[in-house]
Design a protein around this motif. Structure first.
Motif, PDB file in Angstrom:
ATOM      1  N   PRO A  56      38.794  -3.324  70.374  1.00 25.50           N
ATOM      2  CA  PRO A  56      38.339  -4.517  69.373  1.00 25.50           C
ATOM      3  C   PRO A  56      39.028  -4.257  68.120  1.00 25.50           C
ATOM      4  O   PRO A  56      38.993  -5.334  67.509  1.00 25.50           O
ATOM      5  CB  PRO A  56      36.856  -3.808  68.918  1.00 25.50           C
ATOM      6  N   ASP A  57      40.179  -3.626  68.025  1.00 26.77           N
ATOM      7  CA  ASP A  57      40.967  -3.650  66.777  1.00 26.77           C
ATOM      8  C   ASP A  57      42.425  -4.193  67.097  1.00 26.77           C
ATOM      9  O   ASP A  57      43.312  -4.126  66.135  1.00 26.77           O
ATOM     10  CB  ASP A  57      41.261  -1.993  66.413  1.00 26.77           C
ATOM     11  N   ASN A  58      42.491  -4.997  68.125  1.00 29.01           N
ATOM     12  CA  ASN A  58      43.775  -5.727  68.211  1.00 29.01           C
ATOM     13  C   ASN A  58      44.092  -6.912  67.229  1.00 29.01           C
ATOM     14  O   ASN A  58      45.052  -6.809  66.824  1.00 29.01           O
ATOM     15  CB  ASN A  58      43.896  -6.249  69.654  1.00 29.01           C
ATOM     16  N   ASN A  59      43.113  -7.147  66.420  1.00 30.47           N
ATOM     17  CA  ASN A  59      43.206  -8.223  65.545  1.00 30.47           C
ATOM     18  C   ASN A  59      43.288  -7.552  64.096  1.00 30.47           C
ATOM     19  O   ASN A  59      42.877  -8.441  63.219  1.00 30.47           O
ATOM     20  CB  ASN A  59      41.956  -9.448  65.463  1.00 30.47           C
ATOM     21  N   LYS A  60      43.446  -6.174  64.036  1.00 31.27           N
ATOM     22  CA  LYS A  60      43.382  -5.654  62.702  1.00 31.27           C
ATOM     23  C   LYS A  60      44.836  -4.867  62.614  1.00 31.27           C
ATOM     24  O   LYS A  60      45.542  -4.345  63.184  1.00 31.27           O
ATOM     25  CB  LYS A  60      42.317  -4.492  62.751  1.00 31.27           C
ATOM     26  N   ILE A  61      44.947  -4.613  61.383  1.00 28.30           N
ATOM     27  CA  ILE A  61      45.991  -3.681  60.698  1.00 28.30           C
ATOM     28  C   ILE A  61      45.294  -2.639  60.030  1.00 28.30           C
ATOM     29  O   ILE A  61      44.643  -3.015  59.096  1.00 28.30           O
ATOM     30  CB  ILE A  61      47.082  -4.445  59.968  1.00 28.30           C
ATOM     31  N   LYS A  62      45.438  -1.449  60.368  1.00 28.64           N
ATOM     32  CA  LYS A  62      44.803  -0.218  59.679  1.00 28.64           C
ATOM     33  C   LYS A  62      45.935   0.592  59.131  1.00 28.64           C
ATOM     34  O   LYS A  62      46.673   0.894  59.747  1.00 28.64           O
ATOM     35  CB  LYS A  62      43.692   0.388  60.741  1.00 28.64           C
ATOM     36  N   ILE A  63      45.244   1.265  57.892  1.00 28.94           N
ATOM     37  CA  ILE A  63      46.335   1.986  57.342  1.00 28.94           C
ATOM     38  C   ILE A  63      45.370   3.389  57.046  1.00 28.94           C
ATOM     39  O   ILE A  63      44.495   3.498  56.586  1.00 28.94           O
ATOM     40  CB  ILE A  63      46.709   1.530  55.832  1.00 28.94           C
ATOM     41  N   TYR A  64      46.083   4.445  57.667  1.00 29.26           N
ATOM     42  CA  TYR A  64      45.426   5.671  57.730  1.00 29.26           C
ATOM     43  C   TYR A  64      46.390   6.765  56.943  1.00 29.26           C
ATOM     44  O   TYR A  64      47.718   6.515  56.809  1.00 29.26           O
ATOM     45  CB  TYR A  64      45.609   6.244  59.185  1.00 29.26           C
ATOM     46  N   ASP A  65      45.771   7.639  56.120  1.00 27.88           N
ATOM     47  CA  ASP A  65      46.306   8.760  55.227  1.00 27.88           C
ATOM     48  C   ASP A  65      46.434  10.041  56.039  1.00 27.88           C
ATOM     49  O   ASP A  65      45.488  10.431  56.290  1.00 27.88           O
ATOM     50  CB  ASP A  65      45.432   9.035  54.273  1.00 27.88           C
ATOM     51  N   LEU A  66      47.738  10.141  56.734  1.00 28.67           N
ATOM     52  CA  LEU A  66      47.858  11.397  57.597  1.00 28.67           C
ATOM     53  C   LEU A  66      47.829  12.790  56.798  1.00 28.67           C
ATOM     54  O   LEU A  66      47.984  13.653  57.782  1.00 28.67           O
ATOM     55  CB  LEU A  66      49.527  11.283  58.069  1.00 28.67           C
ATOM     56  N   ARG A  67      47.911  12.613  55.572  1.00 26.40           N
ATOM     57  CA  ARG A  67      47.466  13.887  54.800  1.00 26.40           C
ATOM     58  C   ARG A  67      46.340  14.511  55.473  1.00 26.40           C
ATOM     59  O   ARG A  67      46.050  15.724  55.481  1.00 26.40           O
ATOM     60  CB  ARG A  67      47.523  13.724  53.378  1.00 26.40           C
ATOM     61  N   GLN A  68      45.098  13.547  55.725  1.00 26.02           N
ATOM     62  CA  GLN A  68      43.890  13.953  56.101  1.00 26.02           C
ATOM     63  C   GLN A  68      44.052  14.837  57.484  1.00 26.02           C
ATOM     64  O   GLN A  68      43.374  15.643  57.918  1.00 26.02           O
ATOM     65  CB  GLN A  68      42.973  12.779  55.975  1.00 26.02           C
ATOM     66  N   PHE A  69      44.700  14.030  58.298  1.00 23.38           N
ATOM     67  CA  PHE A  69      44.930  14.745  59.641  1.00 23.38           C
ATOM     68  C   PHE A  69      45.470  15.957  59.640  1.00 23.38           C
ATOM     69  O   PHE A  69      45.335  16.484  60.475  1.00 23.38           O
ATOM     70  CB  PHE A  69      46.023  13.809  60.431  1.00 23.38           C
ATOM     71  N   GLU A 104      54.339  16.022  54.619  1.00 23.71           N
ATOM     72  CA  GLU A 104      54.673  16.842  53.595  1.00 23.71           C
ATOM     73  C   GLU A 104      55.786  16.418  52.654  1.00 23.71           C
ATOM     74  O   GLU A 104      55.508  16.844  51.484  1.00 23.71           O
ATOM     75  CB  GLU A 104      54.556  18.221  53.998  1.00 23.71           C
ATOM     76  N   GLY A 105      56.791  15.650  53.267  1.00 19.90           N
ATOM     77  CA  GLY A 105      57.818  15.052  52.602  1.00 19.90           C
ATOM     78  C   GLY A 105      57.575  13.722  51.910  1.00 19.90           C
ATOM     79  O   GLY A 105      58.344  13.245  51.192  1.00 19.90           O
ATOM     80  N   GLY A 106      56.057  13.088  51.962  1.00 24.44           N
ATOM     81  CA  GLY A 106      55.953  12.117  51.166  1.00 24.44           C
ATOM     82  C   GLY A 106      55.664  10.815  52.145  1.00 24.44           C
ATOM     83  O   GLY A 106      55.237   9.774  51.766  1.00 24.44           O
TER      84      GLY A 106
END
Length: 133
Positions: free
Chosen positions: A118-131, A49-51
């Motif tokens: 299967p995602d060990n070779n990935k960098i994923k960005i998640y938007d936690l506002r959705q969570f 909530e703080g950015g």
């Protein structure tokens, strides 16, 4: 990690969580505030909530140091779609990376999960506002 860092700059993201927060602190210098996620869900919600809207998740989600919020990471992966996905070239050094994890040789389930992700070779960005919505 440089591609991710460029995306963060392009999107003007300066406050975020990262599973490999030390690397992102290095890349961003004093231009960003990079935190590791904790098991304290209320504290995380307050920070979101703080950015602190984004979580950058890579193979370091498997690191089981004190306070690693592994279950929280799993929930995020199960409930959210990544905003963007990058290939992680650091995965080429997989044996060296997992050695740094203090991983548990005798924990067969952990080892099986680690090696079959299967995602060990990935960098994923998640938007936690959705969570939290």
């Amino acid at each position: 990690y440089s591609n991710v860092n460029q995306w963060l700059k392009d999107e003007n993201v300066t406050k975020y969580f990262a599973t490999e927060y030390a690397v992102f602190n290095y890349y961003s210098g004093r231009e960003a505030n990079v935190l590791k996620l904790t098991n304290n869900r209320q504290k995380t919600k307050n920070l979101v909530e703080g950015g602190y809207h984004y979580l950058i998740m890579d193979i370091h989600k498997w690191y089981h140091g004190p306070g690693t919020p592994f279950q929280f990471y799993k929930e995020i992966e199960n409930e959210l779609e990544p905003v963007i996905i990058f290939e992680n070239n650091a995965y080429d050094f997989f044996p060296y990376i997992i050695d740094d994890f203090h991983y548990r040789h005798k924990d067969e389930k952990f080892m099986s999960d680690l090696f079959s992700d299967p995602d060990n070779n990935k960098i994923k960005i998640y938007d936690l506002r959705q969570f939290y919505n």
